[in-house]
Motif scaffolding. Structure first.
Motif, mmCIF file in Angstrom:
data_model
loop_
_atom_site.group_PDB
_atom_site.id
_atom_site.type_symbol
_atom_site.label_atom_id
_atom_site.label_comp_id
_atom_site.label_asym_id
_atom_site.label_seq_id
_atom_site.Cartn_x
_atom_site.Cartn_y
_atom_site.Cartn_z
ATOM 1 N N GLY A 284 -2.039 19.764 6.585
ATOM 2 C CA GLY A 284 -0.756 19.266 6.024
ATOM 3 C C GLY A 284 -0.677 19.463 4.590
ATOM 4 N N ASN A 285 0.681 19.078 4.152
ATOM 5 C CA ASN A 285 0.907 19.231 2.746
ATOM 6 C C ASN A 285 0.272 18.309 1.760
ATOM 7 O OD1 ASN A 285 2.919 21.186 3.352
ATOM 8 N ND2 ASN A 285 4.238 19.802 3.981
ATOM 9 N N PRO A 286 0.385 18.757 0.492
ATOM 10 C CA PRO A 286 -0.370 17.784 -0.682
ATOM 11 C C PRO A 286 0.289 16.461 -0.719
ATOM 12 C CG PRO A 286 0.590 19.873 -1.647
ATOM 13 C CD PRO A 286 1.153 20.091 -0.094
ATOM 14 N N LYS A 287 -0.481 15.242 -1.097
ATOM 15 C CA LYS A 287 -0.086 14.135 -1.070
ATOM 16 C C LYS A 287 0.603 13.836 -2.667
ATOM 17 C CE LYS A 287 -3.293 12.327 2.172
ATOM 18 N NZ LYS A 287 -4.118 11.739 2.728
ATOM 19 N N PRO A 288 1.497 12.943 -2.980
ATOM 20 C CA PRO A 288 2.070 11.793 -1.836
ATOM 21 C C PRO A 288 3.009 12.763 -0.799
ATOM 22 C CG PRO A 288 3.122 11.601 -3.992
ATOM 23 C CD PRO A 288 2.162 12.543 -4.139
ATOM 24 N N ARG A 289 3.108 12.198 0.536
ATOM 25 C CA ARG A 289 3.814 13.024 1.283
ATOM 26 C C ARG A 289 4.776 12.148 2.319
ATOM 27 N NH1 ARG A 289 -0.924 15.672 4.478
ATOM 28 N NH2 ARG A 289 -2.114 13.767 5.035
ATOM 29 N N VAL A 290 4.575 10.714 2.042
ATOM 30 C CA VAL A 290 5.725 9.659 2.536
ATOM 31 C C VAL A 290 6.055 8.623 1.684
ATOM 32 C CG1 VAL A 290 5.826 8.019 4.602
ATOM 33 C CG2 VAL A 290 4.198 9.954 4.785
ATOM 34 N N VAL A 291 7.410 8.515 1.422
ATOM 35 C CA VAL A 291 7.855 7.339 0.616
ATOM 36 C C VAL A 291 8.866 6.645 1.488
ATOM 37 C CG1 VAL A 291 7.538 8.716 -1.526
ATOM 38 C CG2 VAL A 291 9.661 8.975 -0.661
ATOM 39 N N ARG A 292 9.044 5.407 1.020
ATOM 40 C CA ARG A 292 9.921 4.473 1.621
ATOM 41 C C ARG A 292 10.925 4.203 0.703
ATOM 42 N NH1 ARG A 292 4.937 1.286 0.884
ATOM 43 N NH2 ARG A 292 3.822 1.059 2.819
ATOM 44 N N ASN A 293 12.124 3.778 1.244
ATOM 45 C CA ASN A 293 13.454 3.330 0.662
ATOM 46 C C ASN A 293 13.505 1.909 1.211
ATOM 47 O OD1 ASN A 293 13.988 5.657 -0.818
ATOM 48 N ND2 ASN A 293 14.751 6.549 0.890
ATOM 49 N N VAL A 294 12.762 1.024 0.670
ATOM 50 C CA VAL A 294 12.638 -0.333 1.579
ATOM 51 C C VAL A 294 14.118 -1.077 1.970
ATOM 52 C CG1 VAL A 294 11.798 -2.703 1.670
ATOM 53 C CG2 VAL A 294 10.359 -0.619 0.934
ATOM 54 N N ARG A 295 14.917 -0.888 0.850
ATOM 55 C CA ARG A 295 16.483 -1.744 0.887
ATOM 56 C C ARG A 295 17.086 -0.893 2.031
ATOM 57 N NH1 ARG A 295 18.893 -2.191 -4.640
ATOM 58 N NH2 ARG A 295 16.806 -2.803 -5.399
ATOM 59 N N GLU A 296 17.197 0.229 2.100
ATOM 60 C CA GLU A 296 18.036 1.042 3.137
ATOM 61 C C GLU A 296 17.235 1.142 4.289
ATOM 62 O OE1 GLU A 296 19.565 4.825 1.682
ATOM 63 O OE2 GLU A 296 17.934 5.553 2.315
ATOM 64 N N ARG A 297 15.791 0.809 4.511
ATOM 65 C CA ARG A 297 14.987 1.013 5.709
ATOM 66 C C ARG A 297 15.041 2.365 6.107
ATOM 67 N NH1 ARG A 297 14.197 -4.092 8.964
ATOM 68 N NH2 ARG A 297 14.134 -5.593 7.344
ATOM 69 N N LEU B 24 0.846 -1.114 0.107
ATOM 70 C CA LEU B 24 -0.113 0.057 -0.037
ATOM 71 C C LEU B 24 0.928 1.634 -0.001
ATOM 72 C CD1 LEU B 24 -2.573 -0.959 2.741
ATOM 73 C CD2 LEU B 24 -2.989 -0.992 0.551
ATOM 74 N N GLU B 25 0.160 2.163 -0.348
ATOM 75 C CA GLU B 25 1.144 3.592 -0.144
ATOM 76 C C GLU B 25 1.334 3.748 1.146
ATOM 77 O OE1 GLU B 25 0.900 7.563 0.943
ATOM 78 O OE2 GLU B 25 -0.883 6.654 0.936
ATOM 79 N N ALA B 26 2.505 4.617 1.347
ATOM 80 C CA ALA B 26 3.052 4.630 2.653
ATOM 81 C C ALA B 26 1.911 5.152 3.807
ATOM 82 C CB ALA B 26 4.220 5.256 2.861
#
Ligand SMILES: Cc1cc2nc3c(=O)[nH]c(=O)nc-3n(C[C@H](O)[C@H](O)[C@H](O)COP(=O)(O)O)c2cc1C
Length: 320
Positions: free
Chosen positions: A92-105, A17-19
């Motif tokens: 709050g700010n416009p979306k998208p506003r949270v992203v993941r970098n899964v490999r580096e956690r 899912l989106e973060a």
């Protein structure tokens, strides 16, 4: 079903899912988890927040509404920081506003304090009945607004963290300028009834070191109990609607240790330092405490490691 079974089932779904949606769903699912059994060893400490069962706190931003504090207090934390909240509700700010970098956690967020405002937060807090001390994280655009929020929130919490360090709100940078910051410190100190911490930005270069240490000095001189160091690191990030945000997770840890040492050199105990930024395991906790921190806090590691993280750390901190 055990806690780890439940999370290993939920994690692949949540990470598809989106973060921000995943976070909201994860918070709801936490309500289903069984309570962590205390490790048995005495990790308790006395701080200005109160008698804590252990020195690990949940960092600001994880529960911005106060609705999930009961469930979060069952994960083993010694205390919870809730918010950041403001006097009035903020979208709050416009979306998208949270992203993941899964490999580096790691995560990058540009949330900009979406929150229900202090009045609704206080209603949520009283209905959620957390079982560990709660620290309210507050912020705002103007000195008067922050002071009013501070006055409203104090009777219901163990302590307050004043967040002037979100990288996503330009106005906070202005409040860190010496004159405005001085008048904020003066007004807060005359309204102060509970232990109060300043959450500072990361110390990334010499100038920032000086700026942060100047603020810490003013803060200490006004009789406040301590600081929370540090907030996420400002970075550009094209996947976010705003194009920039705050970076968090393990790569922040080395800088955190430097910051704790610098702040501790300037402010001897009993001034308290809550260390946050990249804490993800028992070795980090030991290193931060050895560097001079009073407590540690974490956020991003909980997203990647899941709800067993705190009990795992506590078990490994336990002398066998
Ligand atoms: C999605 C997200 C939202 C956050 N929101 C807040 C916030 O509202 N207030 C705050 O003081 N810090 C906020 N933070 C910063 C964290 O409290 C913490 O300082 C930072 O993430 C570094 O710690 P970590 O590496 O353990 O995540 C947020 C962090 C993330 C990842």
């Amino acid at each position: 079903m055990t806690r780890s079974d439940l999370y290993s089932l939920a994690k692949p779904i949540l990470f598809r899912l989106e973060a921000e949606r995943a976070h909201a769903l994860g918070l709801k699912l936490m309500g289903w988890l069984p309570e962590v059994k205390p490790s048995g060893a005495d990790l308790g400490i006395r701080t200005s927040i109160g008698e804590l069962a252990n020195p690990i706190g949940l960092a600001g931003g994880f529960d911005k509404t106060g609705l999930h504090l009961r469930a979060l207090s069952r994960l083993g934390f010694g205390y919870l920081v809730a918010g950041t909240i403001t006097l009035q509700p903020w979208p709050g700010n416009p979306k998208p506003r949270v992203v993941r970098n899964v490999r580096e956690r790691t995560l990058v967020n540009s949330l900009g304090f979406p929150n229900p405002g202090v009045d609704e937060f206080l209603r949520n807090l009283s209905s959620s009945k957390p079982t560990v001390p709660v620290v309210a994280s507050i912020s705002g655009r103007e000195v008067a607004e922050i002071v009013e929020c501070y006055e409203k929130v104090q009777p219901s919490v163990a302590a307050v963290e004043v967040n002037l360090s979100s990288p996503n709100t330009q106005r906070l940078r202005d409040l860190r300028e010496t004159d405005l910051f001085q008048s904020l410190a003066v007004d807060l100190s005359s309204a102060k009834k509970k232990p109060t911490f300043l959450k500072v930005p990361p110390l990334l270069d010499e100038r920032q070191f000086e700026d942060v240490l100047r603020m810490v000095g003013i803060w200490e001189n006004h009789g406040f109990e301590g600081v929370t160091a540090c907030n996420s690191r400002p970075v550009t990030e094209p996947r976010l609607a705003t194009g920039a945000g705050g970076y968090s997770g393990p790569p922040l840890f080395a800088n955190l240790i430097l910051a704790v040492k610098k702040i501790r050199m300037k402010t001897p105990k009993p001034f308290e330092i809550n260390a946050v930024g990249g804490v993800s395991g028992p070795e980090n906790v030991k290193e931060a405490l050895a560097a001079g921190a009073t407590t540690v806090q974490l956020y991003t590691a909980l997203v990647y490691e899941g709800p067993r993280l705190v009990s795992r750390i506590l078990n490994e901190l336990t002398p066998h």
